[in-house]
Scaffold this active site. Structure first.
Site, short mmCIF file in Angstrom:
data_model
loop_
_atom_site.label_atom_id
_atom_site.label_comp_id
_atom_site.label_asym_id
_atom_site.label_seq_id
_atom_site.Cartn_x
_atom_site.Cartn_y
_atom_site.Cartn_z
CD GLU A 179 -2.92 -1.11 0.15
OE1 GLU A 179 -3.15 0.00 -0.38
OE2 GLU A 179 -3.50 -2.15 -0.20
CB CYS B 297 -1.14 7.47 1.31
SG CYS B 297 -2.60 6.53 1.82
#
Length: 540
Positions: free
Chosen positions: A210, A244
């Site tokens: 991720e 993010c």
């Protein structure tokens, strides 16, 4: 043995006892984990406040609330997720029991990130527990206080042998990566992701990455710019830009740039007051190293708002940069901070072309009232996620897979996707030692005739839904025939009509049962048709 080796060895030994496999045990562990967030919210919030200056409400909103929801979902749906999954058969396997059986992978390594230290570390852990694995949890050393709280609290609530917490920095992480795992789950940047992927390759360990990247945000000049900028401001400056999936930069027509800047400035003031530094809802940069990195990105761009900072407090004001060039420093890497560059583009075509020149982002945002603009942006680009007219909120939807593509990551999680990601989906076919004649087509000597039969049996699929509809149609025809017959004989009693229909139904269902028994179809393949089977039995 090192501390890391001992933790992994204990986790594997505990897994091999089989105690993580029963669904009841997994549910107990999940309920205990849920209890942690209810009973220890104060310790959790205090630590996050020290690390990232998040308020207690902010910590619950962006860290633990989603985790509680994920745990509740896993507890509620676990039996369904873990159950055998019937699949479509071909004619050759019509009498067999064919299904997918999820099973635990083994020992999983979870390497968390510092920006949302609980959310991105515990969410994969929920999936690992639900799937029946053991898991070694490595929280980020950058969030010093949170890592310590995690190390202290998790063993008090969940099995400390199956789910050990290993703290430390780079040397400890490197030592963990030398051990053999059955899956590695990493959240962080692509540079470290490549290192982890290289380490995993030595043992052919599958992994989930991720990562992040520069997530674009295109604003169509015909949209409601005020609402668009309000939502972008929230998405960008939440957690001081250290998200993010934050919008990394804006692409818009030069004619609306000034309006965009004014609306973003207005929203900053509404959210964080005229003095964001004293606002309890505005965070801080994680440390001075990242502070210096972010401030260095401002240098060659024009500041339209903010731009100031305090290194001793790791404070950087919400900043907007205007007329940014593609070769500017701020466009060469993921910002991961409260800087919002605006790049003027002539329109949608140029925006799509610019996005496609870069790496595939973790998410792509578009703000437009025109469905054609939204569809073109979706269809002519690639990204981990795609949002129109909002930011960040897809992370909260457990029924959506969350993950990147290309440089922004591989694999996905959330809800059932976490369970599947951390399970082995085992292919199962159970055949009986009967009907051997059907198998002659596969045994030597091979002939064109056998090949013809093989093509028929293998390439034809058996659609139970279609067969069911045909049987229902046949039933209706039989009942209609009986009704007509009864009318023709001028039956006076309605009871006689109902009785005739019932007899017809019983004969039909009995015939179906005999037909299915002849083909040796396993009734466990139809768990949702228990009532139907009971009717068949009664009809017989």
């Amino acid at each position: 043995m090192s501390r890391e080796q001992q933790a992994v060895a204990r986790a594997r030994k505990a897994f091999e006892t089989g105690r993580s496999r029963p669904l009841e045990y997994r549910i107990i562990q999940l309920k205990n984990l849920q209890r942690l967030f209810i009973e220890r919210q104060k310790e959790i919030s205090d630590a996050v406040k020290k690390d990232l200056n998040k308020s207690e409400v902010g910590t619950q909103l962006y860290e633990t609330l989603g985790l509680e929801g994920e745990i509740s979902l896993a507890i509620r749906k676990l039996r369904e997720w873990a159950a055998p999954r019937p699949v479509e058969k071909n004619l050759l396997t019509l009498s067999d029991t064919v299904y997918i059986q999820p099973e635990p992978l083994g020992v999983v390594l979870i390497i968390g990130a510092w920006n949302y230290p609980w959310a991105v570390t515990v969410q994969p852990l929920i999936g690992a527990i639900a799937a029946g694995n053991a898991a070694v949890v490595k929280p980020s050393e950058v969030c010093v206080h949170t890592a310590k709280v995690m190390e202290d609290l998790l063993p008090l609530y969940i099995d400390k042998e199956l789910y050990p917490v290993v703290t430390g920095g780079v040397p400890e992480t490197q030592e963990l990566l030398r051990q053999r795992f059955d899956h590695i789950f990493y959240t962080g940047n692509s540079t470290v992701g490549k290192v982890i992927m290289e380490a995993a390759a030595k043992n052919l360990t599958p992994l989930t990455l991720e990562l992040g990247g520069k997530s674009p945000c295109y604003i169509d000049k015909n949209c409601d710019i005020s609402i668009a900028c309000r939502r972008i401001t929230w998405g960008k400056y939440t957690n001081c830009g250290q998200t993010c999936i934050a919008p990394d930069y804006i692409l818009c027509d030069p004619s609306i740039q000034d309006r965009v800047i004014e609306e973003v400035k207005k929203s900053i003031k509404d959210f964080y007051t005229e003095k964001p530094k004293t606002c309890p809802d505005y965070g801080r940069i994680i440390n001075q190293r990242h502070f210096k990195r972010i401030m260095a990105l401002v240098g060659d761009s024009a500041v339209a708002a903010g731009g100031n900072g305090d290194e001793s407090d790791c404070f950087i004001a919400p900043t907007v940069l205007r007329d940014v060039k593609p070769d500017a420093k701020v466009m060469q890497e993921e910002i991961f901070g409260p800087l919002l560059p605006i790049l003027p583009v002539s329109g949608l075509d140029e925006a799509i072309k610019f996005i496609n020149k870069g790496e595939k982002p973790l998410v792509l945002y578009v703000f437009s009232a025109d469905e054609k603009v939204i569809n073109r942006m979706r269809d002519e680009t690639s990204s981990g996620g795609f949002l129109a007219n909002d930011c960040l909120v897809h992370f909260s939807v457990s029924s959506l897979p969350f993950g990147g593509v290309g440089n922004s990551g591989m694999g996905c999680y959330h809800g059932k996707f976490s369970f599947d990601q951390l399970s082995h989906l085992r292919s199962c076919l159970i055949k009986k030692l009967k009907m051997e004649g059907v198998n002659n087509m596969r045994y030597p000597p091979h002939t064109p005739k056998k090949l013809g039969w093989a093509r028929f049996f293998i390439l034809k699929t058996f659609d139970l839904g279609w067969v069911g509809r045909m049987l229902l149609l046949a039933l209706m025809a039989v009942v209609a025939a009986f009704v007509l017959q009864v009318r023709e004989t001028q039956a006076k009693s309605k009871k006689m009509l109902l009785f005739c229909s019932f007899v017809c139904l019983c004969h039909f269902m009995s015939s179906v049962k005999i037909l299915i028994k002849y083909f040796e179809v396993d009734r466990t393949f139809f768990p949702h048709n228990v009532f139907y089977w009971e009717l068949c039995d009664r009809a017989t």
